[in-house]
Write an enzyme that holds these catalytic residues in place. Structure first.
Site, PDB file in Angstrom:
ATOM      1  N   TYR A 130       0.811  -1.223   0.000  1.00 28.86           N
ATOM      2  CA  TYR A 130       0.000   0.000   0.000  1.00 28.86           C
ATOM      3  C   TYR A 130       0.842   1.271   0.000  1.00 28.86           C
ATOM      4  O   TYR A 130       0.292   2.368  -0.031  1.00 28.86           O
ATOM      5  CB  TYR A 130      -0.951   0.007   1.195  1.00 28.86           C
ATOM      6  CG  TYR A 130      -2.016  -1.034   1.047  1.00 28.86           C
ATOM      7  CD1 TYR A 130      -1.688  -2.376   1.171  1.00 28.86           C
ATOM      8  CD2 TYR A 130      -3.319  -0.697   0.755  1.00 28.86           C
ATOM      9  CE1 TYR A 130      -2.634  -3.354   1.015  1.00 28.86           C
ATOM     10  CE2 TYR A 130      -4.277  -1.673   0.594  1.00 28.86           C
ATOM     11  CZ  TYR A 130      -3.932  -2.994   0.726  1.00 28.86           C
ATOM     12  OH  TYR A 130      -4.876  -3.966   0.566  1.00 28.86           O
ATOM     13  N   LYS A 177       2.972 -14.223   5.672  1.00 27.64           N
ATOM     14  CA  LYS A 177       3.351 -15.166   4.620  1.00 27.64           C
ATOM     15  C   LYS A 177       4.874 -15.281   4.640  1.00 27.64           C
ATOM     16  O   LYS A 177       5.551 -15.209   3.605  1.00 27.64           O
ATOM     17  CB  LYS A 177       2.821 -14.640   3.271  1.00 27.64           C
ATOM     18  CG  LYS A 177       2.841 -15.648   2.166  1.00 27.64           C
ATOM     19  CD  LYS A 177       1.771 -16.708   2.290  1.00 27.64           C
ATOM     20  CE  LYS A 177       1.910 -17.740   1.191  1.00 27.64           C
ATOM     21  NZ  LYS A 177       1.050 -18.915   1.373  1.00 27.64           N
ATOM     22  N   ASP A 210      -2.621 -17.932   4.970  1.00 28.41           N
ATOM     23  CA  ASP A 210      -3.633 -18.774   4.299  1.00 28.41           C
ATOM     24  C   ASP A 210      -4.285 -19.724   5.295  1.00 28.41           C
ATOM     25  O   ASP A 210      -5.484 -20.008   5.215  1.00 28.41           O
ATOM     26  CB  ASP A 210      -3.057 -19.525   3.082  1.00 28.41           C
ATOM     27  CG  ASP A 210      -1.623 -19.965   3.252  1.00 28.41           C
ATOM     28  OD1 ASP A 210      -0.930 -19.426   4.125  1.00 28.41           O
ATOM     29  OD2 ASP A 210      -1.193 -20.860   2.511  1.00 28.41           O
ATOM     30  N   ASP A 234      -6.109  -6.352   5.166  1.00 24.87           N
ATOM     31  CA  ASP A 234      -7.225  -5.866   4.356  1.00 24.87           C
ATOM     32  C   ASP A 234      -8.175  -7.026   4.068  1.00 24.87           C
ATOM     33  O   ASP A 234      -9.397  -6.927   4.226  1.00 24.87           O
ATOM     34  CB  ASP A 234      -6.651  -5.290   3.045  1.00 24.87           C
ATOM     35  CG  ASP A 234      -7.665  -4.514   2.250  1.00 24.87           C
ATOM     36  OD1 ASP A 234      -8.804  -4.353   2.724  1.00 24.87           O
ATOM     37  OD2 ASP A 234      -7.324  -4.065   1.148  1.00 24.87           O
TER      38      ASP A 234
END
Ligand code: NAD
Length: 492
Positions: A130, A177, A210, A234
Protein backbone atom coordinates in the site's frame (compact mmCIF):
# COMPACT_ATOMS: atom_id res chain seq x y z
CA UNK A 1 -21.85 14.50 32.12
CA UNK A 2 -18.29 15.59 31.42
CA UNK A 3 -17.32 19.02 32.71
CA UNK A 4 -15.36 20.00 29.60
CA UNK A 5 -16.91 19.07 26.23
CA UNK A 6 -14.72 16.93 23.99
CA UNK A 7 -13.66 18.66 20.78
CA UNK A 8 -14.06 16.23 17.91
CA UNK A 9 -13.89 16.74 14.15
CA UNK A 10 -16.88 15.22 12.39
CA UNK A 11 -16.82 14.54 8.66
CA UNK A 12 -20.37 13.59 7.60
CA UNK A 13 -19.03 12.29 4.28
CA UNK A 14 -20.81 11.15 1.13
CA UNK A 15 -23.93 9.14 0.30
CA UNK A 16 -25.44 7.67 3.48
CA UNK A 17 -22.61 9.16 5.56
CA UNK A 18 -24.52 12.13 6.98
CA UNK A 19 -27.40 9.84 8.07
CA UNK A 20 -25.27 7.33 9.96
CA UNK A 21 -23.07 10.03 11.47
CA UNK A 22 -26.15 11.95 12.66
CA UNK A 23 -27.48 8.77 14.26
CA UNK A 24 -24.26 8.30 16.27
CA UNK A 25 -24.19 11.96 17.28
CA UNK A 26 -27.78 11.81 18.58
CA UNK A 27 -27.04 8.70 20.64
CA UNK A 28 -23.84 10.19 22.10
CA UNK A 29 -25.76 13.34 23.11
CA UNK A 30 -28.58 11.27 24.62
CA UNK A 31 -26.02 9.33 26.69
CA UNK A 32 -24.94 12.64 28.22
CA UNK A 33 -21.51 12.98 26.63
CA UNK A 34 -20.82 16.62 25.83
CA UNK A 35 -19.07 17.03 22.49
CA UNK A 36 -18.13 20.22 20.75
CA UNK A 37 -18.27 18.93 17.14
CA UNK A 38 -16.18 20.70 14.51
CA UNK A 39 -17.92 19.85 11.26
CA UNK A 40 -15.51 19.43 8.34
CA UNK A 41 -15.67 18.43 4.71
CA UNK A 42 -13.91 15.74 2.66
CA UNK A 43 -14.73 13.54 -0.30
CA UNK A 44 -16.88 13.92 -3.42
CA UNK A 45 -17.85 17.59 -3.21
CA UNK A 46 -14.26 18.56 -2.49
CA UNK A 47 -12.98 16.62 -5.51
CA UNK A 48 -15.67 18.29 -7.65
CA UNK A 49 -14.34 21.70 -6.63
CA UNK A 50 -10.98 20.70 -8.08
CA UNK A 51 -9.11 19.86 -4.86
CA UNK A 52 -7.35 16.69 -5.96
CA UNK A 53 -6.61 15.53 -2.41
CA UNK A 54 -10.29 15.42 -1.40
CA UNK A 55 -9.27 16.75 2.03
CA UNK A 56 -9.30 20.57 2.21
CA UNK A 57 -6.92 22.67 4.27
CA UNK A 58 -9.62 23.63 6.81
CA UNK A 59 -10.35 19.97 7.48
CA UNK A 60 -6.67 19.22 8.04
CA UNK A 61 -6.42 22.18 10.42
CA UNK A 62 -9.44 21.00 12.39
CA UNK A 63 -7.97 17.48 12.76
CA UNK A 64 -4.65 18.93 13.89
CA UNK A 65 -6.58 20.82 16.60
CA UNK A 66 -8.93 18.08 17.80
CA UNK A 67 -6.85 14.97 16.99
CA UNK A 68 -10.02 12.87 16.98
CA UNK A 69 -12.28 12.31 13.96
CA UNK A 70 -15.65 10.67 13.47
CA UNK A 71 -16.00 10.13 9.77
CA UNK A 72 -18.71 9.01 7.36
CA UNK A 73 -17.73 7.13 4.19
CA UNK A 74 -16.07 9.09 1.41
CA UNK A 75 -16.57 8.32 -2.27
CA UNK A 76 -13.46 7.64 -4.28
CA UNK A 77 -13.78 9.24 -7.70
CA UNK A 78 -13.48 6.64 -10.43
CA UNK A 79 -11.69 7.28 -13.70
CA UNK A 80 -9.77 10.47 -13.07
CA UNK A 81 -6.72 9.30 -11.23
CA UNK A 82 -7.28 10.90 -7.83
CA UNK A 83 -6.15 9.04 -4.75
CA UNK A 84 -8.81 7.99 -2.24
CA UNK A 85 -9.50 10.75 0.33
CA UNK A 86 -9.74 7.97 2.95
CA UNK A 87 -6.22 6.80 2.22
CA UNK A 88 -5.01 10.42 2.11
CA UNK A 89 -6.45 11.02 5.60
CA UNK A 90 -4.81 7.87 6.99
CA UNK A 91 -1.44 8.79 5.48
CA UNK A 92 -1.59 12.50 6.37
CA UNK A 93 -1.96 11.66 10.03
CA UNK A 94 0.07 8.43 10.00
CA UNK A 95 -2.73 6.41 11.57
CA UNK A 96 -0.71 3.23 11.45
CA UNK A 97 -3.05 0.94 13.36
CA UNK A 98 -6.28 -0.11 11.69
CA UNK A 99 -8.33 -1.85 14.35
CA UNK A 100 -11.40 -3.86 13.35
CA UNK A 101 -13.32 -5.75 16.01
CA UNK A 102 -15.60 -8.56 14.79
CA UNK A 103 -17.98 -9.76 17.45
CA UNK A 104 -21.07 -11.91 17.31
CA UNK A 105 -24.14 -9.74 17.92
CA UNK A 106 -27.51 -10.86 19.24
CA UNK A 107 -30.30 -10.92 16.66
CA UNK A 108 -27.88 -10.84 13.74
CA UNK A 109 -28.01 -14.23 12.03
CA UNK A 110 -24.69 -15.72 10.94
CA UNK A 111 -23.39 -19.19 10.16
CA UNK A 112 -21.45 -19.10 13.42
CA UNK A 113 -24.21 -17.89 15.78
CA UNK A 114 -23.68 -19.19 19.30
CA UNK A 115 -19.96 -19.91 18.87
CA UNK A 116 -18.93 -16.66 20.57
CA UNK A 117 -16.86 -15.06 17.81
CA UNK A 118 -15.19 -12.02 19.39
CA UNK A 119 -11.93 -11.04 17.72
CA UNK A 120 -10.02 -7.89 16.87
CA UNK A 121 -8.01 -7.61 13.67
CA UNK A 122 -5.09 -5.19 14.01
CA UNK A 123 -3.87 -4.30 10.53
CA UNK A 124 -0.76 -2.30 9.72
CA UNK A 125 -2.11 0.66 7.80
CA UNK A 126 0.80 2.48 6.12
CA UNK A 127 3.38 0.10 4.65
CA UNK A 128 3.47 -3.03 2.54
CA UNK A 129 2.19 -2.97 -1.03
CA UNK A 130 0.00 0.00 0.00
CA UNK A 131 3.00 2.33 -0.07
CA UNK A 132 1.90 2.56 -3.70
CA UNK A 133 5.38 2.42 -5.21
CA UNK A 134 4.78 0.86 -8.61
CA UNK A 135 6.77 0.91 -11.81
CA UNK A 136 6.41 -0.60 -15.24
CA UNK A 137 9.80 -2.31 -15.68
CA UNK A 138 9.09 -2.86 -19.34
CA UNK A 139 5.88 -2.15 -21.15
CA UNK A 140 4.73 -5.65 -20.20
CA UNK A 141 6.24 -6.14 -16.74
CA UNK A 142 4.77 -4.28 -13.75
CA UNK A 143 6.34 -4.15 -10.33
CA UNK A 144 5.03 -3.04 -6.91
CA UNK A 145 7.47 -2.65 -4.05
CA UNK A 146 6.48 -4.31 -0.80
CA UNK A 147 7.94 -2.14 1.95
CA UNK A 148 8.08 -3.60 5.45
CA UNK A 149 10.13 -1.78 8.06
CA UNK A 150 11.39 -2.66 11.49
CA UNK A 151 9.87 0.54 12.88
CA UNK A 152 6.47 0.06 11.23
CA UNK A 153 6.35 -3.57 12.38
CA UNK A 154 7.29 -2.75 15.97
CA UNK A 155 4.69 -0.01 16.22
CA UNK A 156 1.78 -2.15 15.07
CA UNK A 157 2.85 -5.30 16.92
CA UNK A 158 3.35 -3.42 20.16
CA UNK A 159 -0.03 -1.76 19.59
CA UNK A 160 -1.66 -5.19 19.27
CA UNK A 161 -0.06 -6.51 22.47
CA UNK A 162 -0.97 -3.35 24.41
CA UNK A 163 -4.54 -3.62 23.12
CA UNK A 164 -4.74 -7.24 24.24
CA UNK A 165 -3.33 -6.33 27.63
CA UNK A 166 -5.70 -3.39 28.18
CA UNK A 167 -8.74 -5.48 27.25
CA UNK A 168 -7.69 -8.53 29.23
CA UNK A 169 -7.42 -10.64 26.08
CA UNK A 170 -5.44 -13.85 26.27
CA UNK A 171 -3.91 -14.38 22.83
CA UNK A 172 -2.32 -12.50 19.96
CA UNK A 173 -1.97 -14.30 16.63
CA UNK A 174 0.52 -12.96 14.12
CA UNK A 175 -0.51 -13.73 10.53
CA UNK A 176 2.14 -13.56 7.81
CA UNK A 177 3.35 -15.17 4.62
CA UNK A 178 6.89 -15.45 6.04
CA UNK A 179 7.35 -18.93 4.56
CA UNK A 180 7.45 -17.37 1.07
CA UNK A 181 8.49 -13.74 1.67
CA UNK A 182 11.28 -14.46 4.12
CA UNK A 183 12.66 -10.94 4.28
CA UNK A 184 9.52 -8.74 4.23
CA UNK A 185 6.88 -10.85 5.97
CA UNK A 186 9.77 -12.54 7.79
CA UNK A 187 10.83 -9.23 9.36
CA UNK A 188 7.29 -8.80 10.68
CA UNK A 189 7.26 -12.33 12.10
CA UNK A 190 10.70 -12.00 13.73
CA UNK A 191 9.71 -8.66 15.30
CA UNK A 192 6.54 -10.29 16.66
CA UNK A 193 8.50 -13.16 18.19
CA UNK A 194 10.94 -10.75 19.78
CA UNK A 195 8.33 -8.38 21.25
CA UNK A 196 6.12 -11.22 22.48
CA UNK A 197 8.74 -11.91 25.18
CA UNK A 198 7.76 -8.61 26.79
CA UNK A 199 4.16 -9.83 27.21
CA UNK A 200 4.57 -13.15 29.02
CA UNK A 201 0.94 -13.22 30.21
CA UNK A 202 -0.34 -13.20 26.62
CA UNK A 203 -0.16 -16.29 24.43
CA UNK A 204 1.67 -15.39 21.22
CA UNK A 205 1.26 -17.60 18.16
CA UNK A 206 2.24 -17.28 14.54
CA UNK A 207 0.11 -18.69 11.73
CA UNK A 208 0.61 -18.49 8.00
CA UNK A 209 -2.02 -16.16 6.55
CA UNK A 210 -3.63 -18.77 4.30
CA UNK A 211 -4.10 -21.02 7.30
CA UNK A 212 -5.65 -18.05 9.16
CA UNK A 213 -8.22 -17.75 6.35
CA UNK A 214 -8.91 -21.48 6.59
CA UNK A 215 -9.19 -21.44 10.39
CA UNK A 216 -11.45 -18.38 10.31
CA UNK A 217 -13.90 -20.17 8.07
CA UNK A 218 -13.69 -23.38 10.14
CA UNK A 219 -13.48 -22.23 13.74
CA UNK A 220 -13.44 -18.44 14.05
CA UNK A 221 -14.03 -18.39 17.82
CA UNK A 222 -10.39 -19.50 18.38
CA UNK A 223 -9.13 -16.02 17.41
CA UNK A 224 -8.69 -13.24 19.93
CA UNK A 225 -6.37 -10.46 18.67
CA UNK A 226 -4.84 -10.94 15.20
CA UNK A 227 -1.98 -8.68 14.06
CA UNK A 228 -0.88 -8.61 10.45
CA UNK A 229 0.64 -6.70 7.56
CA UNK A 230 -1.43 -4.35 5.40
CA UNK A 231 -2.63 -6.52 2.50
CA UNK A 232 -3.18 -9.61 4.64
CA UNK A 233 -5.12 -7.42 7.07
CA UNK A 234 -7.23 -5.87 4.36
CA UNK A 235 -8.42 -9.28 3.27
CA UNK A 236 -8.88 -11.04 6.61
CA UNK A 237 -10.57 -8.07 8.29
CA UNK A 238 -13.27 -8.21 5.62
CA UNK A 239 -13.46 -11.95 6.09
CA UNK A 240 -13.88 -11.41 9.84
CA UNK A 241 -16.67 -8.84 9.24
CA UNK A 242 -18.45 -11.36 7.06
CA UNK A 243 -18.44 -13.88 9.91
CA UNK A 244 -20.49 -11.67 12.21
CA UNK A 245 -23.11 -10.03 10.03
CA UNK A 246 -21.31 -8.06 7.35
CA UNK A 247 -20.85 -4.44 6.44
CA UNK A 248 -23.79 -2.99 8.37
CA UNK A 249 -22.13 -4.15 11.61
CA UNK A 250 -18.41 -3.62 10.99
CA UNK A 251 -16.74 -0.75 12.90
CA UNK A 252 -13.15 0.44 12.68
CA UNK A 253 -10.65 2.80 14.24
CA UNK A 254 -7.45 4.14 12.67
CA UNK A 255 -4.98 5.06 15.40
CA UNK A 256 -1.75 7.04 15.11
CA UNK A 257 0.61 8.59 17.62
CA UNK A 258 -1.32 11.88 17.46
CA UNK A 259 -4.61 11.37 15.66
CA UNK A 260 -7.35 8.73 15.65
CA UNK A 261 -10.03 8.41 12.97
CA UNK A 262 -13.16 6.35 13.53
CA UNK A 263 -15.34 5.12 10.67
CA UNK A 264 -17.61 2.32 9.54
CA UNK A 265 -16.00 -0.19 7.22
CA UNK A 266 -18.77 0.21 4.64
CA UNK A 267 -18.83 2.77 1.85
CA UNK A 268 -21.27 5.49 0.89
CA UNK A 269 -23.98 3.09 -0.39
CA UNK A 270 -25.18 5.78 -2.83
CA UNK A 271 -28.40 4.03 -3.79
CA UNK A 272 -29.70 4.46 -0.24
CA UNK A 273 -28.51 8.06 0.27
CA UNK A 274 -31.14 10.35 1.78
CA UNK A 275 -33.71 7.54 2.12
CA UNK A 276 -33.43 7.07 5.89
CA UNK A 277 -33.19 3.29 5.53
CA UNK A 278 -29.53 2.50 6.07
CA UNK A 279 -28.29 0.51 9.08
CA UNK A 280 -26.23 2.89 11.28
CA UNK A 281 -24.86 0.15 13.60
CA UNK A 282 -21.36 0.08 12.09
CA UNK A 283 -20.87 3.81 12.56
CA UNK A 284 -22.40 3.70 16.05
CA UNK A 285 -20.00 0.91 17.05
CA UNK A 286 -17.12 2.96 15.57
CA UNK A 287 -18.24 5.92 17.69
CA UNK A 288 -18.00 3.68 20.78
CA UNK A 289 -14.34 3.01 19.95
CA UNK A 290 -13.99 6.78 19.72
CA UNK A 291 -15.65 7.37 23.11
CA UNK A 292 -13.27 4.87 24.72
CA UNK A 293 -10.36 6.64 23.04
CA UNK A 294 -11.37 10.00 24.57
CA UNK A 295 -11.86 8.51 28.03
CA UNK A 296 -15.64 7.99 27.98
CA UNK A 297 -15.52 4.24 28.61
CA UNK A 298 -18.57 4.23 30.90
CA UNK A 299 -20.76 6.05 28.35
CA UNK A 300 -19.45 3.73 25.63
CA UNK A 301 -20.45 0.68 27.70
CA UNK A 302 -23.93 2.15 28.29
CA UNK A 303 -24.46 2.81 24.57
CA UNK A 304 -23.07 -0.60 23.63
CA UNK A 305 -25.56 -2.23 25.99
CA UNK A 306 -28.41 -0.22 24.43
CA UNK A 307 -27.36 -1.33 20.92
CA UNK A 308 -27.20 -4.95 22.07
CA UNK A 309 -30.63 -4.70 23.76
CA UNK A 310 -32.13 -3.19 20.59
CA UNK A 311 -30.69 -5.97 18.41
CA UNK A 312 -31.70 -8.58 20.96
CA UNK A 313 -35.32 -7.35 21.04
CA UNK A 314 -35.47 -7.40 17.24
CA UNK A 315 -38.43 -4.98 17.29
CA UNK A 316 -36.70 -2.15 15.45
CA UNK A 317 -34.79 -3.75 12.61
CA UNK A 318 -33.45 -1.94 9.54
CA UNK A 319 -34.14 -3.30 6.05
CA UNK A 320 -30.82 -5.05 5.60
CA UNK A 321 -31.28 -7.04 8.81
CA UNK A 322 -34.96 -7.73 8.08
CA UNK A 323 -33.81 -9.23 4.79
CA UNK A 324 -31.35 -11.49 6.60
CA UNK A 325 -33.79 -12.60 9.29
CA UNK A 326 -36.69 -13.14 6.88
CA UNK A 327 -38.53 -10.29 8.60
CA UNK A 328 -41.01 -7.77 7.23
CA UNK A 329 -39.02 -5.46 4.94
CA UNK A 330 -42.05 -3.25 4.23
CA UNK A 331 -42.30 -2.35 7.90
CA UNK A 332 -38.60 -2.33 8.71
CA UNK A 333 -37.31 0.46 10.94
CA UNK A 334 -35.89 3.61 9.40
CA UNK A 335 -32.41 4.79 10.34
CA UNK A 336 -34.07 7.38 12.58
CA UNK A 337 -36.47 4.84 14.12
CA UNK A 338 -33.66 2.40 14.88
CA UNK A 339 -31.68 5.24 16.47
CA UNK A 340 -34.73 6.24 18.57
CA UNK A 341 -34.99 2.65 19.85
CA UNK A 342 -31.34 2.63 20.92
CA UNK A 343 -31.84 5.91 22.75
CA UNK A 344 -34.94 4.51 24.46
CA UNK A 345 -32.87 1.49 25.58
CA UNK A 346 -30.08 3.52 27.20
CA UNK A 347 -29.66 2.21 30.76
CA UNK A 348 -30.82 -1.36 29.98
CA UNK A 349 -28.59 -4.45 30.07
CA UNK A 350 -28.78 -7.12 27.37
CA UNK A 351 -30.14 -10.45 28.56
CA UNK A 352 -28.15 -12.77 26.32
CA UNK A 353 -24.74 -11.14 26.04
CA UNK A 354 -22.43 -11.69 28.99
CA UNK A 355 -20.40 -8.73 30.15
CA UNK A 356 -16.90 -9.04 28.79
CA UNK A 357 -13.94 -8.55 31.11
CA UNK A 358 -12.07 -5.44 30.06
CA UNK A 359 -14.80 -4.45 27.59
CA UNK A 360 -15.06 -0.97 29.00
CA UNK A 361 -11.33 -0.50 28.99
CA UNK A 362 -9.96 2.57 27.29
CA UNK A 363 -8.40 2.13 23.88
CA UNK A 364 -4.66 1.96 23.88
CA UNK A 365 -2.69 5.11 23.50
CA UNK A 366 -0.17 4.65 20.72
CA UNK A 367 3.02 3.29 22.14
CA UNK A 368 6.19 4.21 20.30
CA UNK A 369 9.01 1.74 20.65
CA UNK A 370 11.93 2.60 22.92
CA UNK A 371 14.64 4.33 20.92
CA UNK A 372 17.25 1.60 20.96
CA UNK A 373 15.60 -0.81 18.62
CA UNK A 374 15.68 1.22 15.39
CA UNK A 375 16.93 4.56 14.14
CA UNK A 376 20.07 6.10 12.69
CA UNK A 377 22.35 5.27 15.63
CA UNK A 378 21.26 1.62 15.63
CA UNK A 379 21.78 1.25 11.84
CA UNK A 380 25.21 2.85 12.11
CA UNK A 381 26.28 0.31 14.72
CA UNK A 382 25.39 -2.73 12.56
CA UNK A 383 28.29 -4.01 10.42
CA UNK A 384 27.25 -4.15 6.82
CA UNK A 385 28.91 -4.86 3.50
CA UNK A 386 27.93 -4.65 -0.17
CA UNK A 387 28.83 -8.00 -1.70
CA UNK A 388 27.32 -7.68 -5.16
CA UNK A 389 24.54 -6.28 -7.29
CA UNK A 390 21.41 -7.43 -9.11
CA UNK A 391 20.92 -5.79 -12.50
CA UNK A 392 17.47 -6.07 -14.07
CA UNK A 393 17.63 -6.12 -17.86
CA UNK A 394 14.95 -5.74 -20.50
CA UNK A 395 15.88 -8.59 -22.81
CA UNK A 396 14.32 -11.42 -24.81
CA UNK A 397 17.75 -12.91 -25.47
CA UNK A 398 17.95 -16.63 -24.69
CA UNK A 399 19.42 -17.23 -21.18
CA UNK A 400 22.57 -19.08 -22.32
CA UNK A 401 23.46 -16.35 -24.78
CA UNK A 402 22.74 -13.60 -22.23
CA UNK A 403 24.85 -15.45 -19.67
CA UNK A 404 27.87 -15.72 -21.94
CA UNK A 405 27.62 -12.03 -22.89
CA UNK A 406 27.24 -10.89 -19.26
CA UNK A 407 30.13 -13.03 -18.06
CA UNK A 408 32.32 -11.25 -20.54
CA UNK A 409 31.07 -7.87 -19.22
CA UNK A 410 31.52 -8.67 -15.51
CA UNK A 411 35.00 -7.12 -15.20
CA UNK A 412 37.85 -7.76 -12.77
CA UNK A 413 36.12 -7.15 -9.42
CA UNK A 414 32.83 -8.93 -10.14
CA UNK A 415 31.64 -12.20 -11.56
CA UNK A 416 28.25 -13.24 -12.94
CA UNK A 417 26.75 -15.61 -10.38
CA UNK A 418 23.43 -16.35 -12.05
CA UNK A 419 20.54 -15.04 -14.14
CA UNK A 420 16.92 -15.48 -13.16
CA UNK A 421 13.57 -14.86 -14.79
CA UNK A 422 10.67 -14.02 -12.43
CA UNK A 423 12.75 -15.39 -9.55
CA UNK A 424 13.68 -18.74 -11.17
CA UNK A 425 17.31 -19.36 -12.12
CA UNK A 426 17.78 -19.79 -15.87
CA UNK A 427 21.61 -19.50 -16.05
CA UNK A 428 23.65 -21.57 -15.32
CA UNK A 429 21.07 -24.04 -16.63
CA UNK A 430 19.12 -26.00 -14.01
CA UNK A 431 16.73 -27.88 -16.25
CA UNK A 432 13.90 -25.55 -15.12
CA UNK A 433 12.36 -23.86 -18.14
CA UNK A 434 10.36 -20.81 -17.04
CA UNK A 435 8.54 -18.86 -19.73
CA UNK A 436 10.46 -15.82 -20.92
CA UNK A 437 8.77 -12.47 -20.17
CA UNK A 438 11.42 -10.08 -21.50
CA UNK A 439 12.95 -9.18 -18.14
CA UNK A 440 16.06 -10.90 -16.75
CA UNK A 441 17.86 -10.39 -13.46
CA UNK A 442 21.63 -10.79 -13.57
CA UNK A 443 23.36 -11.25 -10.23
CA UNK A 444 26.99 -10.15 -10.01
CA UNK A 445 29.02 -10.85 -6.87
CA UNK A 446 32.54 -9.97 -5.75
CA UNK A 447 35.14 -12.27 -7.29
CA UNK A 448 36.90 -12.44 -3.95
CA UNK A 449 34.67 -14.02 -1.27
CA UNK A 450 33.08 -11.43 1.06
CA UNK A 451 34.96 -8.49 -0.54
CA UNK A 452 33.16 -5.16 -0.26
CA UNK A 453 32.06 -3.99 -3.71
CA UNK A 454 32.49 -0.27 -4.28
CA UNK A 455 30.01 2.13 -5.89
CA UNK A 456 32.62 2.86 -8.57
CA UNK A 457 32.78 -0.84 -9.48
CA UNK A 458 28.98 -1.06 -9.63
CA UNK A 459 28.69 2.13 -11.69
CA UNK A 460 31.33 0.89 -14.15
CA UNK A 461 29.50 -2.45 -14.47
CA UNK A 462 26.17 -0.69 -15.12
CA UNK A 463 27.82 1.38 -17.88
CA UNK A 464 29.47 -1.68 -19.48
CA UNK A 465 26.29 -3.79 -19.37
CA UNK A 466 24.23 -0.79 -20.48
CA UNK A 467 26.07 -0.70 -23.81
CA UNK A 468 24.75 -4.14 -24.66
CA UNK A 469 21.48 -4.48 -22.63
CA UNK A 470 18.75 -2.01 -21.56
CA UNK A 471 18.84 -2.15 -17.77
CA UNK A 472 15.69 -1.19 -15.82
CA UNK A 473 16.83 -1.15 -12.21
CA UNK A 474 19.70 -1.94 -9.90
CA UNK A 475 19.64 -3.47 -6.42
CA UNK A 476 22.71 -3.74 -4.24
CA UNK A 477 23.27 -6.99 -2.35
CA UNK A 478 23.96 -6.27 1.32
CA UNK A 479 25.05 -8.40 4.21
CA UNK A 480 24.02 -7.09 7.64
CA UNK A 481 25.85 -8.43 10.69
CA UNK A 482 26.71 -11.58 8.77
CA UNK A 483 23.13 -12.17 7.47
CA UNK A 484 22.36 -12.00 3.77
CA UNK A 485 20.04 -9.10 3.00
CA UNK A 486 18.75 -10.73 -0.20
CA UNK A 487 17.12 -13.96 -1.22
CA UNK A 488 18.37 -16.70 -3.51
CA UNK A 489 16.64 -17.48 -6.77
CA UNK A 490 14.50 -20.60 -7.12
CA UNK A 491 16.86 -23.37 -8.18
CA UNK A 492 20.00 -21.51 -7.07
P1 NAD B 1 -20.60 0.13 -0.04
O1 NAD B 1 -20.09 -0.32 1.28
O2 NAD B 1 -21.06 1.54 -0.13
O3 NAD B 1 -21.80 -0.80 -0.48
C1 NAD B 1 -21.69 -2.22 -0.64
C2 NAD B 1 -23.07 -2.86 -0.42
O4 NAD B 1 -23.39 -2.87 0.96
C3 NAD B 1 -24.21 -2.09 -1.11
O5 NAD B 1 -25.19 -3.01 -1.51
C4 NAD B 1 -24.71 -1.21 0.01
O6 NAD B 1 -26.00 -0.77 -0.21
C5 NAD B 1 -24.58 -2.12 1.23
N1 NAD B 1 -24.36 -1.38 2.47
C6 NAD B 1 -23.29 -0.59 2.75
N2 NAD B 1 -23.42 -0.08 3.97
C7 NAD B 1 -24.57 -0.52 4.48
C8 NAD B 1 -25.26 -0.30 5.70
N3 NAD B 1 -24.76 0.50 6.65
N4 NAD B 1 -26.45 -0.89 5.88
C9 NAD B 1 -26.96 -1.66 4.93
N5 NAD B 1 -26.38 -1.92 3.74
C10 NAD B 1 -25.19 -1.36 3.53
O7 NAD B 1 -19.46 -0.19 -1.10
P2 NAD B 1 -19.28 0.27 -2.62
O8 NAD B 1 -20.63 0.28 -3.30
O9 NAD B 1 -18.21 -0.57 -3.14
O10 NAD B 1 -18.74 1.75 -2.54
C11 NAD B 1 -19.50 2.95 -2.66
C12 NAD B 1 -18.58 4.16 -2.49
O11 NAD B 1 -18.05 4.18 -1.16
C13 NAD B 1 -17.38 4.14 -3.43
O12 NAD B 1 -17.16 5.46 -3.90
C14 NAD B 1 -16.24 3.70 -2.53
O13 NAD B 1 -15.01 4.22 -2.98
C15 NAD B 1 -16.64 4.31 -1.21
N6 NAD B 1 -16.07 3.59 -0.04
C16 NAD B 1 -15.66 4.37 0.99
C17 NAD B 1 -15.18 3.76 2.15
C18 NAD B 1 -14.73 4.63 3.29
O14 NAD B 1 -15.03 5.81 3.30
N7 NAD B 1 -14.01 4.10 4.26
C19 NAD B 1 -15.15 2.37 2.25
C20 NAD B 1 -15.60 1.60 1.18
C21 NAD B 1 -16.07 2.24 0.05
Amino acid sequence: MTAQPHRITVIPGDGVGPEVVRSAQRIIAAAGVAVDWEEAEAGAEVFKRGDTSGVPRDTRASIERTRVVLKGPLETPVGFGEKSANVTLRKLFETYANVRPARELPGVPTRYAGEGVDMIIVRENIEDLYAGIEHMQTQDVAQCLKIITRKGSEKIIRYAFELARSQGRAKVTCATKANIMKLTEGLFKRTFEELSAEYPEITAEHLIIDNVAHQMAKNPAQFDVVVTTNLNGDIISDLASGLVGGLGFAPSGNYGDDVAIFEAVHGSAPKYAGKDVINPTALILSSLMMLRHVGEAAAAATIEDAVLVTLEEGKAVTQDLARQTGGDIEHAASTTGFTDSIIANLGKRPATVPKRAGAGAPAVAATPRPRWSYGADVSASVAHATVGVDLFLESWVEAGEAGRALEALAGDALTLQMISSRGTMVYPETGLKPDSVGLLRARFVAREAAADVSDAEIAALVLRVGERFAWTHVEKLHVFAGEDGYTKAQGQ
